[in-house]
Write a protein that holds these residues in place. Structure first.
Motif, short mmCIF file in Angstrom:
data_model
loop_
_atom_site.label_atom_id
_atom_site.label_comp_id
_atom_site.label_asym_id
_atom_site.label_seq_id
_atom_site.Cartn_x
_atom_site.Cartn_y
_atom_site.Cartn_z
N SER A 92 -9.79 0.20 -1.37
CA SER A 92 -8.43 0.55 -0.97
C SER A 92 -8.44 1.52 0.21
N LEU A 93 -9.56 2.23 0.41
CA LEU A 93 -9.62 3.24 1.46
C LEU A 93 -9.75 2.63 2.85
N ASN A 94 -10.18 1.37 2.95
CA ASN A 94 -10.15 0.71 4.26
C ASN A 94 -9.41 -0.63 4.20
N ARG A 95 -8.59 -0.76 3.18
CA ARG A 95 -7.66 -1.88 3.02
C ARG A 95 -8.35 -3.23 2.88
N MET A 96 -9.55 -3.23 2.31
CA MET A 96 -10.19 -4.50 2.02
C MET A 96 -9.45 -5.26 0.92
N ASN A 97 -8.69 -4.52 0.11
CA ASN A 97 -7.91 -5.19 -0.93
C ASN A 97 -6.76 -6.00 -0.36
N ASP A 98 -6.47 -5.81 0.94
CA ASP A 98 -5.45 -6.65 1.58
C ASP A 98 -5.83 -8.12 1.49
N LEU A 99 -7.13 -8.39 1.39
CA LEU A 99 -7.63 -9.76 1.39
C LEU A 99 -7.59 -10.39 0.01
N VAL A 100 -7.22 -9.61 -1.00
CA VAL A 100 -7.19 -10.11 -2.38
C VAL A 100 -5.77 -10.57 -2.71
N GLU A 101 -5.64 -11.84 -3.02
CA GLU A 101 -4.32 -12.41 -3.31
C GLU A 101 -3.71 -11.75 -4.54
N GLY A 102 -2.44 -11.35 -4.44
CA GLY A 102 -1.73 -10.76 -5.57
C GLY A 102 -1.95 -9.28 -5.73
N CYS A 103 -2.76 -8.67 -4.85
CA CYS A 103 -3.01 -7.23 -4.96
C CYS A 103 -1.89 -6.46 -4.26
N ARG A 104 -1.36 -5.45 -4.92
CA ARG A 104 -0.36 -4.59 -4.30
C ARG A 104 -0.63 -3.14 -4.69
N ILE A 105 -0.30 -2.25 -3.77
CA ILE A 105 -0.62 -0.84 -3.93
C ILE A 105 0.62 -0.01 -3.64
N SER A 106 0.85 0.99 -4.47
CA SER A 106 1.93 1.95 -4.23
C SER A 106 1.34 3.35 -4.19
N GLY A 107 2.11 4.30 -3.68
CA GLY A 107 1.62 5.66 -3.53
C GLY A 107 1.20 5.94 -2.11
N ASP A 108 0.50 7.03 -1.91
CA ASP A 108 0.11 7.46 -0.58
C ASP A 108 -1.41 7.55 -0.48
N ILE A 109 -1.97 6.97 0.58
CA ILE A 109 -3.38 7.12 0.91
C ILE A 109 -3.45 7.54 2.36
N LYS A 110 -3.82 8.81 2.59
CA LYS A 110 -3.80 9.36 3.95
C LYS A 110 -5.21 9.64 4.44
N LEU A 111 -5.48 9.21 5.67
CA LEU A 111 -6.73 9.49 6.36
C LEU A 111 -6.40 10.43 7.51
N ASP A 112 -6.94 11.64 7.45
CA ASP A 112 -6.62 12.67 8.45
C ASP A 112 -5.11 12.83 8.61
N GLY A 113 -4.39 12.78 7.49
CA GLY A 113 -2.95 13.02 7.49
C GLY A 113 -2.10 11.81 7.83
N VAL A 114 -2.72 10.66 8.12
CA VAL A 114 -1.98 9.45 8.48
C VAL A 114 -2.07 8.46 7.32
N ASP A 115 -0.93 8.00 6.84
CA ASP A 115 -0.90 7.05 5.73
C ASP A 115 -1.40 5.69 6.23
N ILE A 116 -2.48 5.20 5.65
CA ILE A 116 -3.11 3.98 6.16
C ILE A 116 -2.31 2.72 5.82
N TYR A 117 -1.33 2.83 4.92
CA TYR A 117 -0.49 1.68 4.58
C TYR A 117 0.89 1.79 5.20
N LYS A 118 1.50 2.97 5.13
CA LYS A 118 2.90 3.11 5.52
C LYS A 118 3.09 3.38 7.01
N ASP A 119 2.07 3.90 7.68
CA ASP A 119 2.22 4.28 9.08
C ASP A 119 1.75 3.20 10.04
#
Length: 211
Positions: A92-119
């Motif tokens: 989830s930290l480098n969004r490899m789960n994006d490639l998994v069908e049906g996978c969804r993530i909620s919440g905040d994951i920030k790298l150096d203060g930048v949300d890797i999903y929402k930003d």
């Protein structure tokens, strides 16, 4: 099962071990619990900050309410039984789960203060900064040279002299240059450890800059 420890490292790099606590059977909802965190000299900044993270595979709630800070310049390890979600969290930290069908993530994951999903972070830029080497090595079915040069070529580097320098530097950095003095050769007889180092060397050219 709980396994956790922390121990002092060198002056710059600290080390810590995080336990994975499983609940309700395996694999079931679980949470990460930090057993302890050693103090290092100077001010330690968080590289990753994860808040209220939940991950689902379809209707299955795989990761539940993950809250953790991962500081920079420390070694952080996750220890837990097979199937408890260590790799799922790491991917989830480098969004490899994006490639998994049906996978969804909620919440905040920030790298150096930048949300890797929402930003709207460019996933290719993210994966240049956050690499992953798997337990089972997966070298590409090509020469040692082409394994290392694959990433730089993808990012627009085609000059042979520049590629030669990148390949040699990466192989030396992964302590595999003496094994591959002629890296244009195929990969005959490479041990599992050598293949693992080849995969580390392959990731290195893409991690220059912020990491």
């Amino acid at each position: 099962a709980h396994v956790g420890a922390a121990y002092s490292g060198p002056q710059v790099y600290g080390k810590r071990v995080l336990a994975v606590q499983a609940a309700g059977g395996m694999p079931g909802p679980y949470r990460y619990r930090e057993q302890s965190r050693n103090k290092i000299r100077g001010h330690s900044m968080n590289k990753f900050e994860v808040r209220n993270m939940d991950l689902y595979y379809g209707s299955f709630h795989a990761l539940k309410n993950i809250n953790i800070d991962i500081p920079e310049k420390e070694i952080t390890a996750f220890i837990g039984p097979s199937g408890c979600g260590k790799s799922t969290f790491l991917k989830s930290l480098n969004r490899m789960n994006d490639l998994v069908e049906g996978c969804r993530i909620s919440g905040d994951i920030k790298l150096d203060g930048v949300d890797i999903y929402k930003d709207k972070m460019d996933v290719n830029v993210l994966r240049k900064r956050v690499g992953m080497v798997f337990q089972k090595p997966n070298p590409f079915p090509m020469s040692i040279y082409d394994n290392i040069a694959y990433g730089p070529r993808t990012h627009g580097i085609h000059n042979k002299a520049q590629l030669d320098e990148i390949v040699e530097r990466s192989l030396r950095g992964a302590a595999i240059w003496t094994r591959s003095r002629t890296p244009e050769q195929e990969r005959p007889g490479m041990s599992g450890g050598q293949q693992q180092r080849l995969c580390i060397a392959r990731a290195w050219p893409l991690t220059r800059g912020p990491a």
